[in-house]
Design an enzyme around this catalytic site. Sequence first.
Site: not given
Length: 514
Positions: A277, A125
């Site tokens: 695929h 922070k």
Amino acid sequence: MRALLSVYDKTGVVELARGLSEAGWSLVSSRSTAAALREAGLEVTDTAELTGFPPILGHRVVTLHPMIHGGLLADRDDPEHVAELEQYGIEPFDLVVSNLYPFGQEPGIELIDIGGPTLVRAAAKNHAHVGVVVDPADYQPVLDEVRSEGGLSAATRWALARKAFAVIAAYDAEIARWMAEESAPEATSSAADEAPLPESQHLTYWREPLTLRYGENPHQRAALYRADGATPWWSRLTQHGGLALSYLNLYDADAAWLLAHDLASTFGRPAAVIVKHANPCGAAVADTLAEAYQLAFEADERSAFGGIVAVTEQLDGATTERMVAAAQADLVIAPAYAPGTIDALQAKRKNTRLLEAPPPARDRWHRRQVSGGLLVQDQHGFVAGRADWRVVTERQPSEAEWADADLAWRVCGWVKSNAIVLVKDGVAWGIGAGQQNRVESGQLATSKAAGRAKGGACASDAFYPFPDGIEAAAEAGVAVIIQPGGGMRDDQNTTRADELGVAMVFTGERHFLH
């Protein structure tokens, strides 16, 4: 300059602390880390000397004190903060080095870290003034910058804080997942597969260093992320040659690897799978890997061109000879490569990606993204076995037909719905996938089998709604049909199978795969 070091994993911390000390920094540390630094001959102040309290409550409270967190959270550009530091005799910190209890290794209440995340969050922070390091991999770059610049730049502190918040978020998510999936104290225990779906999902994924060429299409960017705590097969793969992997290479390779290992573990024989695929176009089990590959290739030679090949045993010379003589593959994945096989495959096509990988692991949940949300379900798997199946026709399958039905059913469960699979003698000769109706999937499977499944088995991933599907299977020449059953016209379908002299088995378990 002052650094606070409090780490569970002490890898590299002595070297970092020594470098900071040599650069003129003073060191503050908690009990076990302080002991390691002193043992290395470094001068260090114990946090207990600052707070006036030793570790208490079984080490649950060590650094939670204003003398520590005041020095972490003070905004040195705010005169009031500076005045309060002076008033209470608090000295600010310029760097925090901390990593957390390994909750993921052995989840439990006592491994829920409190002090560590609080230190990290406070320093992150206040990254305008404090650097925070949570990863030993960052020790050397931080030390290099301290040595060359005397401290950390604003950009470095910001980057370290971003990483720190991500680590804290992942740590909290891990705890939340554990709590969500643990039984409450008053709840009765149950098997993992019977556990309730979690009330919430807390997911953390870390970007892998593996660079993908592109996404589904070349104009789409793509990246690979690993679930926190997971060790999937692709995180441990070795690429021996070929082009960089793409999004679809990995997606299709995962489908091929999962199916190949499922077949090998189920039937106890070498397995080969060719995926195109996301759907298998060839799958076979045989006594040798070379035979399994050859049969999988011959099932659909046209579709195999540019496909993904997965084999479940070390790729040997005999199998490689078959691959070199067959259609080129975009990717080959195997558990190992015998000497000379990589060179032979690269001589065939230098761009083919050759992957060496460990077996795949089963995920607890299957998750799929939808717009604005997530669908979660139990992982795909086969619950009902042959002991649970029932023959519903007068004609009983022979042992050879049972073997074909077993394989057809197993492959069918890995084919995108609607799925029809025709099998004979260990080979999926016809695979019909992804059609909007079951009849056309059957037609595709029959066309691809080209008569090679006569006397074999036909599997359907869901029940046949009408007898026309039974008739199509019989026309393909199969001797046994295996399907879930459960349709309104099951009796009609059974009657028609009896009329056609085809055995039919109900598994009682649907296997849609979308």
